[in-house]
Enzyme design. Structure first.
Site, mmCIF file in Angstrom:
data_model
loop_
_atom_site.group_PDB
_atom_site.id
_atom_site.type_symbol
_atom_site.label_atom_id
_atom_site.label_comp_id
_atom_site.label_asym_id
_atom_site.label_seq_id
_atom_site.Cartn_x
_atom_site.Cartn_y
_atom_site.Cartn_z
ATOM 1 N N GLN A 82 69.515 -82.960 20.329
ATOM 2 C CA GLN A 82 68.836 -84.100 19.697
ATOM 3 C C GLN A 82 69.420 -85.408 20.212
ATOM 4 O OE1 GLN A 82 66.225 -83.812 17.789
ATOM 5 N NE2 GLN A 82 66.276 -81.728 17.017
ATOM 6 N N CYS A 108 58.521 -82.347 15.739
ATOM 7 C CA CYS A 108 58.593 -83.666 16.378
ATOM 8 C C CYS A 108 57.193 -84.157 16.725
ATOM 9 C CB CYS A 108 59.489 -83.623 17.615
ATOM 10 S SG CYS A 108 58.990 -82.380 18.806
ATOM 11 N N CYS A 133 59.041 -98.142 24.061
ATOM 12 C CA CYS A 133 59.128 -98.586 22.659
ATOM 13 C C CYS A 133 57.777 -99.135 22.217
ATOM 14 C CB CYS A 133 60.208 -99.656 22.504
ATOM 15 S SG CYS A 133 61.858 -99.046 22.826
ATOM 16 N N TYR A 178 63.349 -71.318 18.120
ATOM 17 C CA TYR A 178 63.405 -72.486 19.002
ATOM 18 C C TYR A 178 64.754 -73.177 18.764
ATOM 19 C CZ TYR A 178 58.323 -71.738 18.570
ATOM 20 O OH TYR A 178 57.056 -71.197 18.505
ATOM 21 N N CYS A 210 69.146 -101.333 27.818
ATOM 22 C CA CYS A 210 67.993 -101.069 26.962
ATOM 23 C C CYS A 210 68.477 -101.039 25.529
ATOM 24 C CB CYS A 210 67.392 -99.730 27.367
ATOM 25 S SG CYS A 210 66.350 -98.996 26.104
ATOM 26 N N ASP A 214 61.777 -74.935 14.853
ATOM 27 C CA ASP A 214 61.834 -76.302 15.377
ATOM 28 C C ASP A 214 61.205 -76.323 16.772
ATOM 29 O OD1 ASP A 214 62.510 -78.898 15.987
ATOM 30 O OD2 ASP A 214 64.669 -78.573 16.048
ATOM 31 N N CYS A 255 61.369 -107.590 24.568
ATOM 32 C CA CYS A 255 62.113 -106.910 25.618
ATOM 33 C C CYS A 255 61.390 -107.233 26.924
ATOM 34 C CB CYS A 255 62.099 -105.402 25.344
ATOM 35 S SG CYS A 255 62.596 -104.426 26.754
ATOM 36 N N CYS A 276 57.484 -100.668 30.701
ATOM 37 C CA CYS A 276 58.229 -99.439 30.427
ATOM 38 C C CYS A 276 57.410 -98.512 29.541
ATOM 39 C CB CYS A 276 59.561 -99.786 29.776
ATOM 40 S SG CYS A 276 60.333 -98.422 28.903
HETATM 41 N N1 SAH Z 1 66.524 -76.591 17.121
HETATM 42 C C1 SAH Z 1 67.128 -77.188 18.284
HETATM 43 C C2 SAH Z 1 66.162 -77.365 19.469
HETATM 44 C C3 SAH Z 1 64.813 -77.934 19.168
HETATM 45 S S1 SAH Z 1 63.881 -78.463 20.587
HETATM 46 C C4 SAH Z 1 67.797 -78.487 17.931
HETATM 47 O O1 SAH Z 1 67.556 -79.058 16.872
HETATM 48 O O2 SAH Z 1 68.600 -78.983 18.751
HETATM 49 C C5 SAH Z 1 62.832 -77.125 20.912
HETATM 50 C C6 SAH Z 1 63.497 -75.995 21.664
HETATM 51 O O3 SAH Z 1 62.500 -74.990 21.851
HETATM 52 C C7 SAH Z 1 64.005 -76.322 23.060
HETATM 53 O O4 SAH Z 1 65.363 -75.950 23.159
HETATM 54 C C8 SAH Z 1 63.141 -75.482 24.016
HETATM 55 O O5 SAH Z 1 63.853 -75.005 25.141
HETATM 56 C C9 SAH Z 1 62.715 -74.354 23.103
HETATM 57 N N2 SAH Z 1 61.463 -73.664 23.420
HETATM 58 C C10 SAH Z 1 60.327 -74.172 23.950
HETATM 59 N N3 SAH Z 1 59.363 -73.246 24.007
HETATM 60 C C11 SAH Z 1 59.896 -72.097 23.490
HETATM 61 C C12 SAH Z 1 59.378 -70.781 23.268
HETATM 62 N N4 SAH Z 1 58.135 -70.460 23.594
HETATM 63 N N5 SAH Z 1 60.202 -69.869 22.702
HETATM 64 C C13 SAH Z 1 61.486 -70.184 22.369
HETATM 65 N N6 SAH Z 1 62.017 -71.415 22.551
HETATM 66 C C14 SAH Z 1 61.241 -72.361 23.111
#
Ligand code: SAH
Length: 390
Positions: free
Chosen positions: A220, A346, A22, A249, A96, A319, A13, A19
């Site tokens: 996502q 993640c 990747c 989350y 990209c 999450d 690339c 960048c």
């Molecule tokens: N489960 C969702 C989002 C995951 S990303 C999905 O799969 O789409 C993580 C998320 O946590 C984000 O939306 C972010 O705004 C939120 N977040 C970050 N810190 C946080 C906290 N202290 N309490 C609650 N949510 C939080």
């Protein structure tokens, strides 16, 4: 093999080094998967066996969210692209290999329209100028496209004609939003925004549920692999039909809503970002899910409050962002002691830290570790882990 595959597999690339996005493109895709597999195995080896990573069939142009920064050189030529890693210098990019093709084309078209509308680009040093960033989000399943123009100043001369001109070229654009970001900040989006065209959000479909996505809500970025990831998360939750599930989350409510669809008796979601919570509430309504509630707040505080009220929670699906969870959250989790915890992560480093904390302080033990390749060619690794209490 297509041209793009050849390029990326050779690590050729043109902006590979500059960048920095990747990091693994010097490896073939099977080698990348092996690299990620080994990394997870090494980090989580004390917790259990890691299942083979689930890779993508076609690991290109998977990003449904693309953003670009803008600058003008001394001769008045306008560039768009990404910041060189670790700097604020813009690397010019027109296309990209991991980004959605249509999104890339829209960004180039916006750049080309600027001079005829006498619109300037924002200069971070002088803090003057108009266009700072362009953000494009696309629902792969619905084909709806959102264009967000991030501007340094609120005044947008001939905005209606600008919207008409860009929509003439790309009728696929279903909504256009102006977001105003006058601050000296690394954040792309500012607080204020106004809808210039359409609904102000797009929708997408994942695992049979329809989701509303606003400019600022987390969603996502690889929908193909998200279905694989969520499928595993639901499998690990082992729902029988009457459980109370807590989706921590929760973003726009994706995991919790899919759990509700798969028979959870009751779902409670918590999320910090207000715009995402509003989307989540709308999403539950639009999908006619009545057994689901969303709350805005810090997941740790919320968990503590739920634990103090002695509420019965059967499954916690969590999450968190890259920084992982907090001890406050994990302490409350132990107090609540749901029979199953599904941890979607993640960042395997913070995942290992949090699993270690749980192992030291509770009877939770890891039952399954499943890496999913959500971000081909980059170093990022997603995992879903099932824990249950011994
Ligand atoms: N489960 C969702 C989002 C995951 S990303 C999905 O799969 O789409 C993580 C998320 O946590 C984000 O939306 C972010 O705004 C939120 N977040 C970050 N810190 C946080 C906290 N202290 N309490 C609650 N949510 C939080």
């Amino acid at each position: 093999m297509s041209q793009s595959k050849t390029n990326i597999q050779n690590g050729s690339c043109p902006v590979y080094k500059k960048c920095g996005g990747c990091q693994l493109q010097n490896l073939s895709y099977p080698e990348q998967l092996q690299f990620k597999q080994r990394k997870v195995e090494k980090l989580l080896k004390g917790f259990g066996k890691t299942e083979p990573i689930l890779g993508m069939k076609n690991p290109y142009h998977y990003r449904n969210k693309v953003q670009a920064a803008f600058r003008t050189d001394r001769n008045g030529k306008i560039y768009s692209g990404v910041y060189q890693s670790g700097t604020h210098r813009i690397v010019s990019i027109d296309s990209c290999q991991i980004e959605d093709r249509l999104a890339d084309e829209i960004i180039v078209a916006v750049r080309k329209l600027l001079p005829s509308f006498h619109l300037t680009t924002y200069n971070e040093d002088t803090r003057k100028g108009f266009l700072r960033h362009v953000l494009v989000k696309r629902g792969f399943a619905t084909n709806e496209v959102m264009l967000v123009l991030v501007t340094g100043t609120p005044v947008f001369p001939s905005k209606n004609n600008f919207v008409k001109a860009i929509r003439r070229q790309f009728p696929q654009i279903t909504t256009v939003v102006q977001n105003i970001n006058p601050y000296a900040t690394n954040l792309v989006l500012g607080e204020r925004q106004s809808v210039l065209y359409g609904k102000g959000y797009i929708e997408d479909v994942l695992c049979g549920c329809r989701f509303r996505i606003s400019p600022k809500s987390f969603y996502q970025i690889n929908p193909v692999q998200t279905e694989v990831l969520y499928g595993k998360a639901i499998e690990f939750a082992g729902l029988k039909g009457d459980e109370t599930v807590l989706d921590a989350y929760c973003g726009i409510g994706t995991i919790g809503m899919i759990a509700a669809r798969h028979g959870a008796g009751r779902v409670v979601g918590v999320e910090l970002n207000g715009e995402a919570v509003r989307d989540a509430i709308q999403n539950a309504k639009a999908n006619a899910l009545k057994n689901i509630r969303f709350y805005k707040g810090d997941a740790g505080d919320f968990m503590q409050a739920v634990a103090e009220e002695n509420e019965k929670i059967d499954v916690v699906m969590m999450d968190p962002p890259r920084a992982g969870s907090s001890e406050e959250f994990l302490d409350a989790l132990m107090k609540l002691s749901p029979k199953t915890v599904v941890y979607v992560s993640c960042n395997p480093e913070t995942l290992a830290r949090d699993l270690q904390y749980l192992r030291q302080n509770s009877g939770y033990r890891v039952q399954k570790i499943q890496p999913v390749d959500m971000f081909p060619h980059t170093q990022h690794i997603e995992c879903v882990v099932k824990l249950s209490i011994q």
